[in-house]
Motif scaffolding. Structure first.
Motif, PDB file in Angstrom:
ATOM      1  N   ASP B 126      39.362  34.855  43.089  1.00 26.61           N
ATOM      2  CA  ASP B 126      40.108  35.891  42.213  1.00 26.61           C
ATOM      3  C   ASP B 126      38.865  36.751  41.447  1.00 26.61           C
ATOM      4  N   GLU B 127      37.855  35.877  41.182  1.00 27.59           N
ATOM      5  CA  GLU B 127      36.711  36.576  40.398  1.00 27.59           C
ATOM      6  C   GLU B 127      35.926  37.247  41.274  1.00 27.59           C
ATOM      7  N   LYS B 130      38.072  40.500  41.852  1.00 32.31           N
ATOM      8  CA  LYS B 130      38.024  41.419  40.712  1.00 32.31           C
ATOM      9  C   LYS B 130      36.660  42.110  40.453  1.00 32.31           C
ATOM     10  N   LYS B 131      35.366  41.663  40.641  1.00 35.34           N
ATOM     11  CA  LYS B 131      34.098  42.128  40.595  1.00 35.34           C
ATOM     12  C   LYS B 131      34.135  43.406  41.585  1.00 35.34           C
ATOM     13  N   THR B 135      42.518  44.567  43.649  1.00 32.62           N
ATOM     14  CA  THR B 135      43.638  43.962  42.976  1.00 32.62           C
ATOM     15  C   THR B 135      44.546  43.074  43.623  1.00 32.62           C
ATOM     16  N   ARG B 136      45.523  42.450  42.917  1.00 35.77           N
ATOM     17  CA  ARG B 136      46.214  41.421  43.700  1.00 35.77           C
ATOM     18  C   ARG B 136      47.179  42.126  44.604  1.00 35.77           C
TER      19      ARG B 136
END
Lengths: 250, 331
Positions: B126-127, B130-131, B135-136
């Protein structure tokens, strides 16, 4: 080891999601290992009940593996079942293995895996391992059913029935190893199919020849299994040492 | 050395990339794809690997990642060679962005990142996503359904997931439209900050924007290996001088000073190395000759010019070398 387990998981997920691979893994063996042998056995039982009448001329000398076929339907049952088991073992994993390996190269997804800290050998071993495991599970279940019917009809000894399993496993191993070799040599899926056909055709002829002309019963089945095993080792050696995985990344 | 000792050595002050006389042939009779390539990428430096098509760049990257074995020579990553006891540890310190990879239709972006995490045995999906702005919604989609720009972000997220010490990028912007390429370059600048990086590219502007050092490969040989700053310092700058009296007069006056100057529009242009030291006396001499200098601009050579110079130098050297080799031989 964890990296290899991760690759195995990926291959299993992808194989279960691939409709064509699943269709190949179920329809083809159903035809070769369920429909064909069970209808043959049903026909032979029916013929036996009506009375076995040989249509062969009295001067006809059957080959060594088929001696007695003119008066005993179980000789034909054993010969046909061993032939179908060989064919099932040869055909089932070959198509799926060539397809997954060649498509991985053609679609350039192999580049994604080559970028990870795993070797190409691990990637291909995981692919072939999953295909081999799935083919073995599906075909073994089908052969077990054939064997149960064969024994119930008292058309074969327990020894012969059990010898069909090593024959199946060795045919599957040879098929998978030759699929690896073909995948390394073939430029695309079409070429892989042509090469597969060119290899499996003569192999099937050899298998039938060994069963027909070899010593009758269990020995010819075990000889054929040994031939498949040696051929698998040879195909694996050529793939790993002569052609090598580097060919995939050129 | 024991296996444990070899593993322990990884992490010592060894160079992230150390390529020594690497030769790679595909087939005994084939021309070598790499022909004695030698260079080092030092810790914390960002090097670009430049070269024309077929120079051996991708082959070199595949050797560095252990996917191909060199025919001879050694390619070390954090001091380890593929197949050695320390290789597994070293290789897990490297994140790789492959050149224009295919995308799986039957795996989602999240499943692919989970696969990468499983192989490296560390990282936060997830990290990392995100970077890179994934997105999901992106992570739920099949990899092949993502657009080119998002696919590139996904491969970058995969390369950076394990927080690598060394990032190897094989033409990361090839095939992208200019807007997406610009975004990827901006992300790469951020991602490679404080890390060692090897960027293989054709795009010299990209290399200039991201790298400190340059390695030029030609026909499998390293023909240039230096820092971009040092190359610029050594290479002459383009100087354009404007005088009110006109470019022709300025060029004539500069020629009298021993410079190979030519009028170019309303400026006189010439090449000068070390412009900071050399230009003030030149401008002073022009003023002393009664010319009204209103502009003097020194432009350092672009990486493209440095690259072309290096390739040209190598081309010029090659025929001379072959003539020299031919001398004295019976005809």
């Amino acid at each position: 080891m964890s990296a290899f387990r991760t690759l195995l998981r990926k291959e299993t997920v992808q194989l279960l999601r691939s409709k064509s691979a699943l269709a190949t893994a179920t329809l083809l063996p159903s035809l070769l290992l369920l429909f064909a042998p069970l209808s043959l056995l049903a026909t032979l039982v029916d013929v036996d009940q009506k009375g076995w009448v040989s249509v062969l001329p009295s001067t006809f000398q059957p080959p060594r593996g088929l001696v007695g076929m003119d008066r005993d339907s179980s000789v034909i049952a054993r010969f046909m079942l061993a032939s179908l088991v060989s064919m099932g073992g040869l055909v089932v994993p070959a198509v799926a293995a060539s397809y997954t390996m060649v498509s991985e190269r053609e679609s350039r997804t192999l580049e994604l895996l080559a970028a990870l800290p795993v070797t190409i050998r691990q990637v291909l071993t995981a692919k072939l391992g999953v295909i081999l495991a799935m083919s073995t599970a599906v075909t073994s279940a089908m052969v077990a059913l054939d064997v149960a019917v064969l024994l119930r009809l008292q058309m074969a000894s327990i020894g012969f029935a059990l010898s069909l399993f090593p024959l199946l496993v060795c045919a599957l191993l040879y098929s998978t190893a030759s699929a690896l070799l073909i995948s390394l040599l073939a430029r695309d899926f079409r070429t892989a199919n042509q090469m597969g056909g060119a290899l499996l055709g003569p192999t099937t002829v050899v298998a039938v020849w060994v069963l027909a002309f070899g010593p009758p019963g269990v020995p010819s089945v075990l000889v054929l299994a040994a031939i498949f095993l040696v051929a698998a080792a040879l195909a694996l050696y050529v793939a790993l040492r002569v052609v090598t995985f580097e060919r995939l990344l050129r | 050395m024991s296996e444990q000792a070899a593993v322990d050595r990884v992490g010592e002050a060894t160079e992230p990339i150390d390529v020594r006389a690497v030769v790679k042939r595909f087939g005994a009779l084939a021309r070598p794809a790499l022909d004695g390539a030698t260079f080092v990428v030092r810790s914390g430096r960002r090097a670009c690997l430049l070269g024309p098509n077929g120079a051996g760049k991708t082959t070199l990257i595949r050797i560095l990642t252990g996917a191909l074995a060199p025919t001879s020579g050694e390619a070390r990553v954090f001091g380890a060679t593929p197949g050695s006891a320390a290789w597994n540890v070293s290789r897990r310190r490297v994140g790789v962005v492959p050149q224009l990879p295919g995308m799986y239709r039957d795996l989602t972006a999240r499943e692919y990142l989970e696969l990468v995490r499983g192989v490296y045995e560390r990282g936060d999906v997830d990290e990392a996503a995100k970077k890179l702005g994934l997105t999901r919604k992106h992570l739920r989609r099949s990899m092949a359904e993502l657009s080119g720009g998002w696919q590139r972000r996904l491969t970058l997220a995969a390369a950076l997931l394990c927080e690598p010490d060394l990032v190897v990028l094989d033409e990361p912007t090839v095939g992208l439209d200019p807007v997406a390429a610009r975004e990827v370059i901006a992300m790469l600048r951020e991602a490679t900050a404080g890390r060692t990086a090897l960027l293989c590219t054709h795009n010299l502007a990209e290399a200039e924007a991201l790298c400190d050092d340059v390695v030029v490969l030609r026909d499998g040989k390293v023909v240039l290996d230096d820092s971009i700053d040092e190359l610029r310092r050594r290479a002459p700058a383009h100087v354009a001088i404007g005088v009110r009296e006109g470019a022709a007069l300025a060029a004539s006056a500069l020629s009298e000073l021993g410079l190979d100057a030519k009028p170019d529009g309303d400026r006189a242009v010439f090449l000068a190395s070390d412009p900071e030291a050399r230009l003030p006396p030149i401008v002073k001499a022009l003023v002393e000759r009664g010319l009204s200098v209103f502009e003097c601009i020194a432009t350092p050579p672009t990486l493209e010019e440095l690259f072309l110079q290096a390739v040209q130098r190598d081309q010029d050297r090659a025929p001379k070398a072959s003539v020299a080799e031919g001398e004295g031989q019976p005809s």
